[in-house]
Motif scaffolding. Structure first.
Motif, PDB file in Angstrom:
ATOM      1  N   GLU A 140       0.833  -1.205   0.000  1.00 44.26           N
ATOM      2  CA  GLU A 140       0.000   0.000   0.000  1.00 44.26           C
ATOM      3  C   GLU A 140       0.869   1.257   0.000  1.00 44.26           C
ATOM      4  OE1 GLU A 140      -2.880   0.197   3.097  1.00 44.26           O
ATOM      5  OE2 GLU A 140      -3.887  -1.644   2.491  1.00 44.26           O
ATOM      6  N   ILE A 395      -2.604  -5.718  -6.251  1.00 41.45           N
ATOM      7  CA  ILE A 395      -2.978  -4.719  -5.245  1.00 41.45           C
ATOM      8  C   ILE A 395      -4.297  -4.090  -5.683  1.00 41.45           C
ATOM      9  CG2 ILE A 395      -2.208  -2.709  -3.927  1.00 41.45           C
ATOM     10  CD1 ILE A 395       0.607  -3.222  -4.943  1.00 41.45           C
ATOM     11  N   THR A 396      -5.335  -4.235  -4.886  1.00 41.95           N
ATOM     12  CA  THR A 396      -6.657  -3.748  -5.274  1.00 41.95           C
ATOM     13  C   THR A 396      -6.678  -2.221  -5.341  1.00 41.95           C
ATOM     14  OG1 THR A 396      -7.451  -3.622  -2.995  1.00 41.95           O
ATOM     15  CG2 THR A 396      -7.741  -5.725  -4.154  1.00 41.95           C
ATOM     16  N   ARG A 399      -6.932  -0.575  -1.938  1.00 41.84           N
ATOM     17  CA  ARG A 399      -5.670  -0.537  -1.183  1.00 41.84           C
ATOM     18  C   ARG A 399      -4.755   0.572  -1.710  1.00 41.84           C
ATOM     19  NH1 ARG A 399      -2.557  -5.884  -1.009  1.00 41.84           N
ATOM     20  NH2 ARG A 399      -1.341  -4.704   0.526  1.00 41.84           N
ATOM     21  N   LYS A 402      -6.123   3.814  -0.514  1.00 43.04           N
ATOM     22  CA  LYS A 402      -5.804   3.953   0.909  1.00 43.04           C
ATOM     23  C   LYS A 402      -4.342   4.374   1.096  1.00 43.04           C
ATOM     24  CE  LYS A 402      -5.784   1.354   5.258  1.00 43.04           C
ATOM     25  NZ  LYS A 402      -5.995   0.015   5.886  1.00 43.04           N
TER      26      LYS A 402
END
Length: 430
Positions: A140, A395-396, A399, A402
Motif C-alpha cells: 500500500e 494490489i486492489t 488498497r 488507501k
C-alpha cells in the motif's frame, strides 16, 4: 433566447456529454461550434472555426508539446529511468523508507524529461514495484508513494499541462517552467518526510536495504548523469534566455537521441515506437486544445465571463476566500474529470476573475497544476491509481487509494503553503 442563457445551456450540455463518456475534444467542439451558430449564425461559426484551427493550430509555441513528448518517449526506451532509480536506491536505500524515497526522487527525475504524469507512473512503476516487493515493503505504501510521486511529471518542468495552460492564457511558458521548480522540489521533500515518518513509526512497512559497495554506488551515480545534464540544459537554457521553451524542446530531443545512440540503447524499433506514441497522443492533445479555443470564443460572445465576474463581486469575497472556493471546486471536479477537461471547463471563467483580484497568473498556473496533481490520485477517477493497478494487479484499487491518501494530504499542504507564501512559486521568476 438571450445570449447568456444560451451560454449557460451550452456549458450544461458540454458537462453532460463529458460525463456521458463523449471524448473531450468532440464534446468541446460540438458545443463550441453549435453555440456560436445559435448566437451568431452559421457563417460566423464557420469563420470562427476556420480562424481558430488555422491560427492556433500553427502556433509556434505548440511545437513544444510533441517535441517534449517525443523526448520522454525516447528516454523511456534508453534505460534512463532504470539508471536513475538505481542511483537513488543505492544512495538512499539504507535509510528508513529509503527505497520508497528513492522512487519519489526517481519519479521527479523522470518527470523532468517526460512531462507526463501517466508516463512517469507507468515507467517507474514497472521498475520500482518489483524491487519494493523484493525487499518486503508494504505494498500500500509503495503503490501510494509511486502513484503520488508520478504526479510530479506535470509539475517539474518541462510539463505538458503548464504548456497547455500557458497557451490557453497566453502566459510565458518559460516563466511557468521556472516557477514549477521550487514547488516541485518542495513536494519531493514533503513526500520524503512523510515516508520517513511512516517508516520510523512502522519499520516493518519500509525496511532499509543492504548498503551496496561504494564502487557500485559510484557507477550508478554516473548512470544518472545524462538525465541531470539534460534537465540542466533545458531549464538552464530557458532561465538564462539562451533559447525559448520551443527551441529547448528540439534541443532536448537531439540530446536524448544522442545519448541513446552513444549508449547503443536506442534501436530503430524503439524509435519507431516512440514516434508512433508521440503522434497518437499529440493528435489527441492538439484536438483538445483547439476545441478548447472554440469553446472560449463561444463563452466570449455570450458574455458569461463578465456575468461570472459580476456574480463574484456581488459575493464580496476576498482573494483568499476565492482561492478556498475554487480549491473546493477543483477537488469536486477532480473526482470525475481528467486534467485537461478540468482546465478547459474552468480556466476560461476563472482566469479573468483571478486577474480581477490581482492574483499573479504565473502563480495561478502552478496552483492549477498542483490541484490537477490531486485530481490524478483521488477517487473515483484518479488516473494514476488505475495505471498503478494495471502494473500491480495484485494490489486492489481500494488498497492503492488507501495508500495514496496521506500523500493527498501532503499535496493539500503544498496548496496551503503556495497560497500563504506565493513567493515559493515566484521566487525564481521575479
Amino acid at each position: 433566447m438571450e445570449h447568456i442563457v444560451i451560454g449557460y445551456l451550452g456549458l450544461a450540455i458540454m458537462i453532460v456529454l463529458i460525463f456521458a463518456g463523449v471524448p473531450i475534444a468532440f464534446a468541446l467542439g460540438t458545443v463550441g461550434i453549435g453555440g456560436i451558430v445559435m448566437v451568431m449564425g452559421v457563417q460566423q461559426a464557420l469563420s470562427q472555426s476556420t480562424l481558430v484551427y488555422f491560427h492556433e493550430g500553427t502556433n509556434f509555441v505548440l511545437i513544444a508539446v510533441p517535441m517534449f513528448m517525443l523526448m520522454g518517449n525516447i528516454a523511456n526506451h534508453t534505460g534512463i529511468a532504470a539508471g536513475l532509480f538505481r542511483a537513488t536506491a543505492n544512495t538512499l536505500g539504507r535509510f528508513p523508507g529509503g527505497l520508497a524515497i528513492a522512487s519519489v526522487f526517481g519519479c521527479a527525475g523522470f518527470g523532468a524529461i517526460s512531462g507526463s504524469s501517466t508516463a512517469t507512473v507507468l515507467t517507474m512503476g514497472r521498475i520500482v514495484m518489483p524491487e519494493l516487493k523484493r525487499y518486503g515493503y508494504d505494498q500500500e505504501l509503495g503503490a501510494g508513494a509511486l502513484s503520488a510521486a508520478g504526479t510530479l511529471g506535470i509539475l517539474i518542468p518541462p510539463s505538458l499541462i503548464l504548456i497547455f495552460y500557458g497557451v490557453l492564457t497566453e502566459n510565458s511558458i518559460g516563466d511557468l517552467f521556472i516557477a514549477g521548480i521550487v514547488p516541485g522540489l518542495l513536494t519531493v521533500v514533503l513526500f520524503s518526510a512523510l515516508i520517513i515518518i511512516i517508516a520510523t513509526l512502522n519499520p516493518e512497512k519500509a525496511p532499509p536495504i543492504p548498503r551496496p559497495a561504494a564502487k557500485e554506488t559510484a557507477l550508478s551515480l554516473i548512470e544518472a548523469l545524462p538525465i541531470l545534464a539534460l534537465f540542466t540544459l533545458i531549464i538552464g537554457g530557458i532561465y538564462l534566455g539562451v533559447f525559448t521553451p520551443t527551441e529547448a524542446s528540439g534541443i532536448a530531443v537531439v540530446g536524448v537521441i544522442f545519448y541513446g545512440l552513444i549508449s547503443r540503447k536506442l534501436t530503430w524499433g524503439a524509435m519507431r515506437e516512440a514516434l508512433t506514441e508521440t503522434i497518437t497522443t499529440s493528435a489527441m492533445l492538439f484536438t483538445i486544445i483547439l476545441s478548447g479555443y472554440i469553446v472560449t470564443r463561444f463563452i466570449a460572445v455570450t458574455g458569461i465571463t463578465q456575468n461570472m465576474i459580476d456574480f463574484v463581486q456581488a459575493m464580496n469575497l476576498g482573494p483568499y476566500q476565492f482561492i478556498i472556493v475554487i480549491t473546493i471546486l477543483y477537488l469536486i471536479l477532480g473526482c470525475a474529470l481528467d486534467v485537461f477537461a478540468m482546465l478547459i471547463l474552468t480556466v476560461p471563467f476563472i482566469y479573468p476573475i483571478i486577474l480581477h483580484y490581482g492574483i499573479d497568473p504565473i502563480w495561478f498556473g502552478i496552483y492549477i497544476v498542483v490541484m490537477a496533481e490531486i485530481a490524478l490520485i483521488t477517487p473515483p477517477l484518479g488516473l494514476n491509481i488505475f495505471v498503478m493497478n494495471s502494473i500491480a494487479p495484485d494490489i486492489t484499487l481500494m488498497r492503492i487509494f488507501k495508500g495514496v491518501m496521506p500523500f493527498v494530504l501532503i499535496e493539500l499542504m503544498v496548496v496551503a503553503l503556495l497560497t500563504a507564501f506565493p513567493i515559493i512559486a515566484l521566487y525564481l521568476v521575479k
